[in-house]
Design a protein around this motif. Structure first.
Motif, short mmCIF file in Angstrom:
data_model
loop_
_atom_site.label_atom_id
_atom_site.label_comp_id
_atom_site.label_asym_id
_atom_site.label_seq_id
_atom_site.Cartn_x
_atom_site.Cartn_y
_atom_site.Cartn_z
N PHE A 75 64.12 -17.83 38.92
CA PHE A 75 64.67 -18.98 38.19
C PHE A 75 65.15 -20.09 39.12
O PHE A 75 64.79 -21.26 38.95
CB PHE A 75 65.82 -18.47 37.30
CG PHE A 75 66.73 -19.56 36.80
CD1 PHE A 75 68.06 -19.61 37.19
CD2 PHE A 75 66.27 -20.53 35.93
CE1 PHE A 75 68.91 -20.60 36.72
CE2 PHE A 75 67.11 -21.52 35.44
CZ PHE A 75 68.45 -21.56 35.84
N ALA A 119 62.22 -21.78 41.00
CA ALA A 119 61.38 -22.56 40.10
C ALA A 119 62.08 -23.83 39.68
O ALA A 119 61.49 -24.93 39.67
CB ALA A 119 61.02 -21.71 38.87
N ARG A 120 63.34 -23.69 39.33
CA ARG A 120 64.09 -24.88 38.90
C ARG A 120 64.21 -25.89 40.03
O ARG A 120 64.03 -27.09 39.84
CB ARG A 120 65.48 -24.47 38.41
CG ARG A 120 66.32 -25.66 37.95
CD ARG A 120 67.61 -25.25 37.32
NE ARG A 120 68.53 -24.61 38.24
CZ ARG A 120 69.78 -24.31 37.92
NH1 ARG A 120 70.23 -24.57 36.72
NH2 ARG A 120 70.56 -23.72 38.80
N TYR A 146 65.72 -18.78 30.88
CA TYR A 146 64.49 -19.01 31.64
C TYR A 146 63.61 -17.77 31.57
O TYR A 146 64.10 -16.65 31.55
CB TYR A 146 64.82 -19.31 33.10
CG TYR A 146 63.66 -19.16 34.05
CD1 TYR A 146 63.47 -17.99 34.78
CD2 TYR A 146 62.74 -20.20 34.22
CE1 TYR A 146 62.39 -17.85 35.64
CE2 TYR A 146 61.66 -20.06 35.08
CZ TYR A 146 61.50 -18.89 35.80
OH TYR A 146 60.42 -18.74 36.65
N ALA A 193 59.40 -16.55 33.00
CA ALA A 193 58.11 -16.90 33.59
C ALA A 193 57.07 -15.94 33.05
O ALA A 193 57.34 -14.75 32.87
CB ALA A 193 58.18 -16.81 35.11
N HIS A 220 56.48 -21.57 33.78
CA HIS A 220 57.94 -21.49 33.80
C HIS A 220 58.49 -22.15 32.54
O HIS A 220 58.24 -23.31 32.29
CB HIS A 220 58.48 -22.18 35.04
CG HIS A 220 57.89 -21.67 36.31
ND1 HIS A 220 58.34 -20.50 36.92
CD2 HIS A 220 56.87 -22.12 37.08
CE1 HIS A 220 57.63 -20.29 38.00
NE2 HIS A 220 56.72 -21.24 38.12
N LYS A 279 58.36 -26.60 29.66
CA LYS A 279 57.38 -25.62 30.17
C LYS A 279 56.52 -26.31 31.20
O LYS A 279 55.99 -27.40 30.96
CB LYS A 279 56.52 -25.10 29.02
CG LYS A 279 55.56 -23.98 29.39
CD LYS A 279 54.86 -23.48 28.14
CE LYS A 279 53.93 -22.32 28.41
NZ LYS A 279 53.27 -21.85 27.19
N TYR A 295 54.13 -25.64 35.16
CA TYR A 295 53.61 -24.75 36.19
C TYR A 295 53.34 -25.57 37.44
O TYR A 295 53.45 -26.80 37.43
CB TYR A 295 52.36 -24.00 35.71
CG TYR A 295 51.22 -24.88 35.24
CD1 TYR A 295 51.13 -25.25 33.89
CD2 TYR A 295 50.22 -25.31 36.11
CE1 TYR A 295 50.08 -26.04 33.44
CE2 TYR A 295 49.17 -26.10 35.67
CZ TYR A 295 49.11 -26.46 34.33
OH TYR A 295 48.06 -27.24 33.88
#
Lengths: 207, 98
Positions: B3, B6-7, B55, B57, B69, B83, B85
């Motif tokens: 998370f 990705a964030r 969150y 994935a 994500h 959403k 990627y």
């Protein structure tokens, strides 16, 4: 901020090819599918395999926004109770004209009245708050008109306190019912009949 | 990629402008960032408001090697859905909507 140029390469998922593909940025005409707003000369990512548009770079979003705002300025949309849509049908029947063609003419006529007649605009405001204007807003009504006309109508409406397009349309339709179906304003009904006759009406409204 | 990573990468992409929007028929309803209804700064705010339990994935159905994500933050009492990627160094947004 990063900027892509025509001819730059990238990657994307192509829904038509159903896989990851390489792309090339190109300037293309693009149509937003839901609103059918056309955006000329937009930088987009094109699939190298099928040639379809597969992605839109961040830098193109302001052009999309501008195109949608331009379309919004040229159109008026509102949701109204079904009984107010019935008014349009009753008026079309009264003027013996097709409702599909009559509906925009009716709305443009009354928008013109709002622009040119301040007391009428005040009446529209009062009618928009009347019981007849109430009800669950089931019907979507939309009108394309010149941007300057819609702008002038909205300005005139705001100046008397009509804050939304929905209230403007509701008030107009209640006024039309009173003017024509109740014979309250014969002079306006006669002018409206002229507009209806332009669309092939067979007879003028009875006053 | 978890998370936080990705964030962080998505926020970097939003700040740098290195992001694209996947073409879809319902773009105007489903990707408010693409059509300019919300700004990149607003989406950064949404991502920063997102908690780890909002969150997830999952593999992208067109290419299982790509992770999609999904973020479901709540901001000003409204639930949002983001959403996206990553392809190479760029982010690709699929959805940004309430």
């Amino acid at each position: 901020m990063h900027l892509w140029k025509e001819g730059d390469r990238s990657e994307a998922i192509c829904r038509a090819c159903e896989k990851r593909v390489t792309t090339r940025f190109a300037v293309r005409g693009y149509t937003l599918q839901e609103s059918q707003v056309e955006v000329p000369d937009l930088l987009v990512a094109v699939c190298d395999e099928c040639g379809g548009i597969v992605a839109i770079p961040a830098q193109s979003s302001p052009r999309l926004k501008e195109a949608r705002e331009r379309r919004k300025a040229e159109s008026l949309e509102a949701k109204i109770p079904s009984h107010l849509d019935d008014v349009i049908h009753l008026l079309a029947e009264r003027f013996a004209t097709a409702v599909a063609a009559f509906r925009p003419d009716l709305l443009r006529f009354y928008l013109g009245e709002v622009i040119s007649d301040a007391p009428f605009a005040e009446r529209v405001k009062a009618l928009a708050a009347s019981e007849l204007a109430e009800g669950r807003a089931r019907m979507r009504i939309s009108l394309r008109a010149p941007e300057d006309m819609l702008g002038a109508a909205r300005d005139a409406a705001r100046s008397v306190g009509i804050l939304t397009d929905a209230d403007l349309i509701r008030g107009i339709l209640v006024a039309a019912k009173e003017d024509v179906l109740e014979g309250m304003t014969p002079e306006r009904a006669l002018r409206l009949s002229g507009a209806a006759q332009a669309e092939g009406a067979l007879r003028a409204a009875m006053t | 990629m978890g998370f936080t990573a990705a964030r962080s990468l998505l926020i970097d992409a939003l700040l740098s402008g290195r992001f694209q929007h996947e073409e879809r028929r319902d773009l105007e309803r489903k990707n408010l960032l693409a059509v300019g209804d919300v700004s990149a700064e607003f989406v950064i705010g949404l991502l920063k408001a997102c908690r780890g339990n909002q969150y997830k994935a999952s593999p992208y159905h067109f290419d299982a090697r790509i992770l999609c994500h999904e973020f479901k933050p709540v901001s000003a009492g409204q639930a949002w859905y983001v959403k996206a990627y990553f392809l190479s160094s760029d982010a690709v947004f699929i959805s940004v909507h309430r």
